[in-house]
Design a protein around this motif. Sequence first.
Motif, PDB file in Angstrom:
ATOM      1  N   TYR A  38     -69.024 -49.547 -20.433  1.00  0.00           N
ATOM      2  CA  TYR A  38     -68.207 -48.730 -19.541  1.00  0.00           C
ATOM      3  C   TYR A  38     -68.434 -49.167 -18.100  1.00  0.00           C
ATOM      4  CZ  TYR A  38     -67.580 -45.733 -23.587  1.00  0.00           C
ATOM      5  OH  TYR A  38     -67.260 -45.259 -24.828  1.00  0.00           O
ATOM      6  N   ILE A  39     -67.451 -49.851 -17.549  1.00  0.00           N
ATOM      7  CA  ILE A  39     -67.546 -50.372 -16.192  1.00  0.00           C
ATOM      8  C   ILE A  39     -66.680 -49.507 -15.285  1.00  0.00           C
ATOM      9  CG2 ILE A  39     -67.164 -52.368 -14.707  1.00  0.00           C
ATOM     10  CD1 ILE A  39     -67.480 -54.071 -17.335  1.00  0.00           C
ATOM     11  N   ALA A  40     -67.317 -48.917 -14.288  1.00  0.00           N
ATOM     12  CA  ALA A  40     -66.599 -48.054 -13.351  1.00  0.00           C
ATOM     13  C   ALA A  40     -66.275 -48.836 -12.086  1.00  0.00           C
ATOM     14  CB  ALA A  40     -67.447 -46.836 -12.993  1.00  0.00           C
ATOM     15  N   GLY A  41     -65.079 -48.614 -11.585  1.00  0.00           N
ATOM     16  CA  GLY A  41     -64.687 -49.130 -10.287  1.00  0.00           C
ATOM     17  C   GLY A  41     -64.670 -47.972  -9.304  1.00  0.00           C
ATOM     18  N   VAL A  42     -65.170 -48.212  -8.085  1.00  0.00           N
ATOM     19  CA  VAL A  42     -65.263 -47.166  -7.077  1.00  0.00           C
ATOM     20  C   VAL A  42     -64.645 -47.678  -5.771  1.00  0.00           C
ATOM     21  CG1 VAL A  42     -66.811 -45.617  -5.809  1.00  0.00           C
ATOM     22  CG2 VAL A  42     -67.426 -46.386  -8.101  1.00  0.00           C
ATOM     23  N   ASP A  43     -63.864 -46.824  -5.122  1.00  0.00           N
ATOM     24  CA  ASP A  43     -63.270 -47.172  -3.836  1.00  0.00           C
ATOM     25  C   ASP A  43     -63.142 -45.905  -3.000  1.00  0.00           C
ATOM     26  OD1 ASP A  43     -62.193 -48.734  -1.832  1.00  0.00           O
ATOM     27  OD2 ASP A  43     -60.348 -49.230  -2.903  1.00  0.00           O
ATOM     28  N   GLU A  44     -62.885 -46.103  -1.718  1.00  0.00           N
ATOM     29  CA  GLU A  44     -62.761 -44.979  -0.802  1.00  0.00           C
ATOM     30  C   GLU A  44     -61.468 -45.089  -0.013  1.00  0.00           C
ATOM     31  OE1 GLU A  44     -62.652 -45.524   2.656  1.00  0.00           O
ATOM     32  OE2 GLU A  44     -63.018 -47.641   2.401  1.00  0.00           O
ATOM     33  N   ALA A  45     -61.089 -43.983   0.578  1.00  0.00           N
ATOM     34  CA  ALA A  45     -59.959 -43.937   1.506  1.00  0.00           C
ATOM     35  C   ALA A  45     -60.299 -42.915   2.572  1.00  0.00           C
ATOM     36  CB  ALA A  45     -58.681 -43.528   0.774  1.00  0.00           C
ATOM     37  N   ALA A  55     -63.409 -40.510  -2.109  1.00  0.00           N
ATOM     38  CA  ALA A  55     -63.898 -41.585  -2.971  1.00  0.00           C
ATOM     39  C   ALA A  55     -63.472 -41.282  -4.395  1.00  0.00           C
ATOM     40  CB  ALA A  55     -65.410 -41.699  -2.890  1.00  0.00           C
ATOM     41  N   ALA A  56     -63.100 -42.334  -5.095  1.00  0.00           N
ATOM     42  CA  ALA A  56     -62.698 -42.187  -6.496  1.00  0.00           C
ATOM     43  C   ALA A  56     -63.441 -43.207  -7.337  1.00  0.00           C
ATOM     44  CB  ALA A  56     -61.193 -42.379  -6.644  1.00  0.00           C
ATOM     45  N   ALA A  57     -63.772 -42.795  -8.549  1.00  0.00           N
ATOM     46  CA  ALA A  57     -64.382 -43.681  -9.535  1.00  0.00           C
ATOM     47  C   ALA A  57     -63.550 -43.584 -10.804  1.00  0.00           C
ATOM     48  CB  ALA A  57     -65.822 -43.262  -9.823  1.00  0.00           C
ATOM     49  N   VAL A  58     -63.353 -44.713 -11.462  1.00  0.00           N
ATOM     50  CA  VAL A  58     -62.567 -44.711 -12.692  1.00  0.00           C
ATOM     51  C   VAL A  58     -63.139 -45.725 -13.668  1.00  0.00           C
ATOM     52  CG1 VAL A  58     -60.857 -46.398 -11.851  1.00  0.00           C
ATOM     53  CG2 VAL A  58     -60.214 -44.788 -13.650  1.00  0.00           C
ATOM     54  N   ILE A  59     -63.119 -45.352 -14.927  1.00  0.00           N
ATOM     55  CA  ILE A  59     -63.437 -46.267 -16.014  1.00  0.00           C
ATOM     56  C   ILE A  59     -62.163 -46.424 -16.829  1.00  0.00           C
ATOM     57  CG2 ILE A  59     -64.805 -46.681 -18.099  1.00  0.00           C
ATOM     58  CD1 ILE A  59     -66.950 -44.798 -16.899  1.00  0.00           C
ATOM     59  N   LEU A  60     -61.656 -47.637 -16.875  1.00  0.00           N
ATOM     60  CA  LEU A  60     -60.461 -47.915 -17.669  1.00  0.00           C
ATOM     61  C   LEU A  60     -60.873 -48.558 -18.984  1.00  0.00           C
ATOM     62  CD1 LEU A  60     -58.110 -49.347 -14.904  1.00  0.00           C
ATOM     63  CD2 LEU A  60     -58.044 -47.071 -15.937  1.00  0.00           C
ATOM     64  N   PRO A  61     -60.063 -48.411 -20.021  1.00  0.00           N
ATOM     65  CA  PRO A  61     -60.380 -49.059 -21.292  1.00  0.00           C
ATOM     66  C   PRO A  61     -60.444 -50.576 -21.137  1.00  0.00           C
ATOM     67  CG  PRO A  61     -58.600 -47.476 -21.574  1.00  0.00           C
ATOM     68  CD  PRO A  61     -58.836 -47.624 -20.099  1.00  0.00           C
ATOM     69  N   PRO A 114     -71.097 -44.492 -16.681  1.00  0.00           N
ATOM     70  CA  PRO A 114     -70.852 -45.933 -16.661  1.00  0.00           C
ATOM     71  C   PRO A 114     -72.128 -46.717 -16.959  1.00  0.00           C
ATOM     72  CG  PRO A 114     -70.981 -45.104 -14.430  1.00  0.00           C
ATOM     73  CD  PRO A 114     -71.069 -43.914 -15.340  1.00  0.00           C
ATOM     74  N   SER A 115     -71.963 -47.878 -17.562  1.00  0.00           N
ATOM     75  CA  SER A 115     -73.106 -48.768 -17.769  1.00  0.00           C
ATOM     76  C   SER A 115     -73.226 -49.763 -16.621  1.00  0.00           C
ATOM     77  CB  SER A 115     -72.998 -49.495 -19.113  1.00  0.00           C
ATOM     78  OG  SER A 115     -71.719 -50.059 -19.289  1.00  0.00           O
ATOM     79  N   TYR A 116     -72.176 -49.851 -15.807  1.00  0.00           N
ATOM     80  CA  TYR A 116     -72.182 -50.721 -14.630  1.00  0.00           C
ATOM     81  C   TYR A 116     -71.157 -50.169 -13.650  1.00  0.00           C
ATOM     82  CZ  TYR A 116     -73.012 -55.085 -12.109  1.00  0.00           C
ATOM     83  OH  TYR A 116     -73.399 -56.016 -11.179  1.00  0.00           O
ATOM     84  N   VAL A 117     -71.429 -50.301 -12.355  1.00  0.00           N
ATOM     85  CA  VAL A 117     -70.522 -49.797 -11.325  1.00  0.00           C
ATOM     86  C   VAL A 117     -70.181 -50.933 -10.362  1.00  0.00           C
ATOM     87  CG1 VAL A 117     -70.225 -48.167  -9.422  1.00  0.00           C
ATOM     88  CG2 VAL A 117     -71.481 -47.470 -11.477  1.00  0.00           C
ATOM     89  N   ILE A 118     -68.887 -51.126 -10.135  1.00  0.00           N
ATOM     90  CA  ILE A 118     -68.412 -52.095  -9.149  1.00  0.00           C
ATOM     91  C   ILE A 118     -67.850 -51.283  -7.980  1.00  0.00           C
ATOM     92  CG2 ILE A 118     -66.754 -53.921  -8.643  1.00  0.00           C
ATOM     93  CD1 ILE A 118     -66.741 -54.576 -11.645  1.00  0.00           C
ATOM     94  N   ILE A 119     -68.383 -51.549  -6.779  1.00  0.00           N
ATOM     95  CA  ILE A 119     -67.972 -50.827  -5.590  1.00  0.00           C
ATOM     96  C   ILE A 119     -67.139 -51.763  -4.714  1.00  0.00           C
ATOM     97  CG2 ILE A 119     -68.732 -49.618  -3.502  1.00  0.00           C
ATOM     98  CD1 ILE A 119     -71.307 -48.933  -5.081  1.00  0.00           C
ATOM     99  N   ASP A 120     -65.942 -51.321  -4.361  1.00  0.00           N
ATOM    100  CA  ASP A 120     -65.094 -52.106  -3.474  1.00  0.00           C
ATOM    101  C   ASP A 120     -65.551 -51.890  -2.044  1.00  0.00           C
ATOM    102  OD1 ASP A 120     -62.997 -53.773  -2.665  1.00  0.00           O
ATOM    103  OD2 ASP A 120     -61.632 -52.087  -2.418  1.00  0.00           O
ATOM    104  N   GLY A 121     -65.766 -52.960  -1.326  1.00  0.00           N
ATOM    105  CA  GLY A 121     -66.155 -52.846   0.077  1.00  0.00           C
ATOM    106  C   GLY A 121     -67.280 -53.778   0.427  1.00  0.00           C
ATOM    107  N   LYS A 122     -67.557 -53.842   1.721  1.00  0.00           N
ATOM    108  CA  LYS A 122     -68.585 -54.743   2.239  1.00  0.00           C
ATOM    109  C   LYS A 122     -69.870 -54.040   2.589  1.00  0.00           C
ATOM    110  CE  LYS A 122     -65.060 -57.755   4.063  1.00  0.00           C
ATOM    111  NZ  LYS A 122     -64.341 -58.178   5.246  1.00  0.00           N
ATOM    112  N   ASP A 123     -69.788 -52.742   2.912  1.00  0.00           N
ATOM    113  CA  ASP A 123     -71.007 -52.019   3.277  1.00  0.00           C
ATOM    114  C   ASP A 123     -70.965 -50.601   2.809  1.00  0.00           C
ATOM    115  OD1 ASP A 123     -69.107 -52.256   5.734  1.00  0.00           O
ATOM    116  OD2 ASP A 123     -70.184 -50.406   6.113  1.00  0.00           O
TER     117      ASP A 123
END
Length: 115
Positions: A15-22, A33-39, A106-115
């Motif tokens: 389960y890989i989650a993607g995270v981003d902010e606005a 901030a939102a986190a989502v795990i897609l199939p 999630p078993s892994y989290v990918i965060i969009d962004g530089k800092d």
Amino acid sequence: MLEIENSLYEKGYEYIAGVDEAGRGPLAGPVCAAAVILPRGLVIEGINDSKKLSEKKRDMLFDEIISKAVAYSIQFAEPWLIDEINIKQATSLAMHNAVKELSTAPSYVIIDGKD
């Protein structure tokens, strides 16, 4: 990002989650901030950079994402908190809370962004 995701699946992450902010740019209002795990293997046309999409297309993609997601969470850091701890820390907290509130861990989290 898809290449990174696929390599993580190959390493055994389920389960890989993607995270981003606005909302970091505006002078007033909350940060979201939102986190989502897609199939695994799901490709939704148009998902890349929400800042390049029209409001109508973002709304359509939102509906499709939440209807197909394994799990999703949306969290906010309110203006008073931003004033208290600063925008960077408030964004980080909102992202952390979004991941924490996913109905599937999630078993892994990918965060969009530089800092």
